[in-house]
Write a protein that holds these residues in place. Structure first.
Motif, mmCIF file in Angstrom:
data_model
loop_
_atom_site.group_PDB
_atom_site.id
_atom_site.type_symbol
_atom_site.label_atom_id
_atom_site.label_comp_id
_atom_site.label_asym_id
_atom_site.label_seq_id
_atom_site.Cartn_x
_atom_site.Cartn_y
_atom_site.Cartn_z
ATOM 1 N N THR A 38 6.016 -7.979 78.650
ATOM 2 C CA THR A 38 5.214 -8.247 79.841
ATOM 3 C C THR A 38 5.195 -7.054 80.785
ATOM 4 O O THR A 38 4.129 -6.613 81.247
ATOM 5 N N ALA A 43 -1.543 -4.921 81.988
ATOM 6 C CA ALA A 43 -1.774 -5.666 83.231
ATOM 7 C C ALA A 43 -0.948 -5.113 84.388
ATOM 8 O O ALA A 43 -1.320 -5.282 85.557
ATOM 9 N N PHE A 44 0.168 -4.432 84.089
ATOM 10 C CA PHE A 44 1.030 -3.875 85.139
ATOM 11 C C PHE A 44 0.724 -2.410 85.423
ATOM 12 O O PHE A 44 1.383 -1.796 86.260
ATOM 13 N N GLU A 45 -0.274 -1.870 84.731
ATOM 14 C CA GLU A 45 -0.853 -0.558 85.043
ATOM 15 C C GLU A 45 0.186 0.550 85.163
ATOM 16 O O GLU A 45 0.049 1.479 85.957
ATOM 17 N N ARG A 47 3.205 0.385 86.356
ATOM 18 C CA ARG A 47 4.235 0.104 87.373
ATOM 19 C C ARG A 47 4.451 1.251 88.373
ATOM 20 O O ARG A 47 5.574 1.593 88.719
ATOM 21 N N PRO A 52 -1.497 -1.625 92.988
ATOM 22 C CA PRO A 52 -1.476 -3.057 92.634
ATOM 23 C C PRO A 52 -0.531 -3.361 91.481
ATOM 24 O O PRO A 52 0.126 -4.406 91.470
ATOM 25 N N GLY A 53 -0.436 -2.464 90.504
ATOM 26 C CA GLY A 53 0.496 -2.686 89.404
ATOM 27 C C GLY A 53 1.939 -2.702 89.860
ATOM 28 O O GLY A 53 2.760 -3.480 89.358
ATOM 29 N N GLU A 55 2.982 -3.619 92.903
ATOM 30 C CA GLU A 55 3.198 -4.865 93.638
ATOM 31 C C GLU A 55 3.287 -6.045 92.681
ATOM 32 O O GLU A 55 4.084 -6.965 92.895
ATOM 33 N N ARG A 56 2.506 -6.013 91.619
ATOM 34 C CA ARG A 56 2.570 -7.076 90.615
ATOM 35 C C ARG A 56 3.962 -7.104 89.961
ATOM 36 O O ARG A 56 4.511 -8.172 89.666
ATOM 37 N N THR A 57 4.525 -5.926 89.756
ATOM 38 C CA THR A 57 5.855 -5.838 89.159
ATOM 39 C C THR A 57 6.904 -6.473 90.053
ATOM 40 O O THR A 57 7.769 -7.232 89.590
ATOM 41 N N ALA A 59 6.512 -8.782 92.350
ATOM 42 C CA ALA A 59 6.347 -10.239 92.363
ATOM 43 C C ALA A 59 6.889 -10.867 91.075
ATOM 44 O O ALA A 59 7.544 -11.929 91.111
ATOM 45 N N TYR A 60 6.639 -10.227 89.947
ATOM 46 C CA TYR A 60 7.134 -10.743 88.663
ATOM 47 C C TYR A 60 8.659 -10.736 88.634
ATOM 48 O O TYR A 60 9.291 -11.703 88.161
#
Length: 545
Positions: A38, A43-45, A47, A52-53, A55-57, A59-60
């Motif tokens: 994951t 999707a995490f671009e 990191r 945005p990638g 920030e997504r990291t 949050a995950y």
């Protein structure tokens, strides 16, 4: 006064003929695999912090830490905000030293750690300060008797005895100490009040070529934004090529080789080169915020004593824009270490609390210079004098089971005995750092804590593979370095052999249980460069270690 290679040699003899045992720690391999897959997905671009990638990291990781049974580690939050500043230099004037002019990139590079629109060095006296070391515990001070205020320090890279074959001597011979790292040399020059600091590059002493210096020190440079706009730093830090340094010495009527030899002796004293330094460049500044992610398993008996686990969650983002594969996904570096944080936390939660609290710290901006770790260490959530020690995980190999592990930073602290016990239980052995002159122990996230006195493990995956031996391990490592490291090729592969990474997580699990349950406080060996720092930290408060 100083330790030799005996501890590592002793570890190497342990169970040398045995095949490593299968892991028996309750680490879930399917969970680990899914997290790595994951984190390293498109999707995490890649990191990258501040995207945005990134920030997504974050949050995950919050979700995974919570699911693993970790409590929020920072006053009710899993996040520790890390303010960052990016400074990009441009319009570089030549570096003028006496009657000579040196061209940016080809002959020298320089940056400012100060958040100012313009950097100007004008007629600053150039002083050769040898290796730029002030080490009271070793009776060594290259700055003795010289006032560096307003002056530029010309400094040699590595330690005075780095050319020695053995890892013995006042500065551990071939094995670099922190005094040999460029980070220390800039820090010490700033403490001495220097206006600027220039390090002389040499391929072997630096462990990389001038091309690495030129590319790494040009373009945007990121730093932690600790306030004060960096005014406690020099105006400029930089490097000069070996050829440039020879030209400087020739103009001063000196020979570079002779000055290097003189600087390697304890009676060396800094010398003015009778030349002034001038240059200038402009700086563009961008501020942004990223986050460390922190979770904790409270201890059962001594919850105010802490054992750290560290790994960096960031990578290089979209590193090849416009290419068919433009994302540096960072599967090995360091989705493996980041996933290990949550997998180990889950395993410890299932096993039950240790006496001490276990802290799991996913830091940001490692690829920009260990910045998230540096920010945590300078503003720790858990006091450093109550932090027992810890384990750093950066790039855990997936090349199969091994008979050994590679120890970086061995023969430095009481942690050696904990490692010996854990390896003996596994039936594996320790091999020393194959390139001690490169100072790899000082080049990962744990070091922000180490230089403030906290003993830390940095144990890397072994190369002596059960299937194929050292030849197979070295071939796999070389292939990774050539094809994937810091490149789009560092991607998740469903065909990976996970036996080795599970061995390593078993080792980390054992080390954490041992540190978490012992009443002892491991320290640095007498004479180590971090012993006095740890002793002072422990003595700073009644509750100290």
């Amino acid at each position: 006064m100083f330790r030799t290679l005996a501890p590592i040699a002793a570890l190497t003899l342990t169970a040398c003929a045995t095949v490593p045992a299968a892991t028996d720690a309750p680490v879930s391999q399917p969970y680990l695999e899914e997290m790595v897959r994951t984190l390293s997905s498109d999707a995490f671009e890649g990191r990258m912090p501040g995207t945005p990638g990134g920030e997504r990291t974050v949050a995950y990781l919050e979700e995974q830490f919570r699911a693993a049974g970790l409590r929020p580690g920072n006053n009710g939050s899993y996040r520790q905000q890390v303010p960052l500043v990016e400074i990009t230099g441009s319009d570089f004037a030549p570096l003028t030293i006496g009657d000579q002019q040196f061209q940016y990139g080809e002959d020298w590079v320089g940056v400012s750690y100060r958040q100012v629109p313009q950097t100007t060095i004008e007629d600053s006296e150039l002083v050769f300060v040898g290796y730029g070391i002030n080490a009271p515990e070793r009776g060594w001070n290259d700055y003795e008797g010289v006032d560096m205020r307003g002056k530029t320090a010309l400094i040699l890279v590595n330690d005075p005895d780095f050319a020695e074959e053995a890892a013995e001597g006042l500065f551990n011979g071939r094995a670099m100490t922190y005094y040999g790292r460029w980070t220390y040399k800039y820090e010490e020059a700033a403490r001495q009040g220097a206006a600027a600091a220039l390090i002389v590059h040499e391929d072997f002493a630096a462990s990389y070529g001038w091309n690495v210096v030129e590319t790494s020190w040009s373009g945007a440079q990121a730093y932690t934004d600790t306030g004060g706009d960096g005014t406690d730093q020099t105006m400029m830090n930089g490097w000069v090529s070996n050829e440039t340094a020879q030209g400087i010495m020739d103009a001063a009527g000196m020979e570079l080789d002779a000055m290097v030899a003189a600087a390697s002796r304890p009676d060396f004293r800094a010398v003015s080169l009778g030349q002034d330094v001038s240059t200038s460049f402009t700086n563009a500044t961008r501020r942004y915020t990223s986050n460390n992610v922190i979770g904790v398993l409270p201890g059962a008996e001594r919850p105010d004593e802490y054992v750290l686990h560290t790994a960096h969650w960031d990578h290089l983002g979209i590193c090849a824009p416009g290419e068919a594969d433009e994302i540096c996904n960072g599967a090995i570096d360091n989705a493996t270490g980041t996933a290990a944080l949550a997998a180990l936390a889950q395993a410890h939660a299932r096993t039950g609390a240790t006496d001490r609290s276990l802290v799991f710290l996913a830091v940001t901006a490692e690829e920009s210079g260990l910045l998230g770790a540096e920010y945590y260490a300078s503003d720790p959530v858990f006091p450093l004098d109550r932090t027992v020690g810890g384990i750093n995980m950066d790039g855990i190999a997936v090349r199969g089971a091994s008979r050994d592990v590679n120890v970086r930073g061995g023969e430095k602290s009481d942690l050696d005995s904990y490692l010996a016990d854990a390896l003996a239980a596994q039936g594996r052995v320790a091999t020393p750092d194959p390139a001690p002159q490169a100072g790899y122990y000082y080049r990962s996230d744990h070091f922000a804590l180490v230089k403030r006195g906290v003993p830390m493990f940095y144990v890397k995956s072994g190369l002596d593979l059960v299937d194929g031996g050292t030849a197979a391990g070295e071939a796999a490592e070389d292939a990774y370095r050539a094809d994937a490291y810091h490149a789009p090729g560092d991607e998740y592969d469903p065909n990976w052999n996970w036996d080795g990474i599970m061995q390593d997580l078993d080792l980390y699990f054992r080390l954490a249980r041992a540190l978490g349950n012992t009443p002892d406080w491991p320290n640095w060996y007498e004479g180590d460069e971090f012993r006095a720092i740890r002793d002072a930290s422990c003595a700073s408060s009644p509750a100290g270690c």
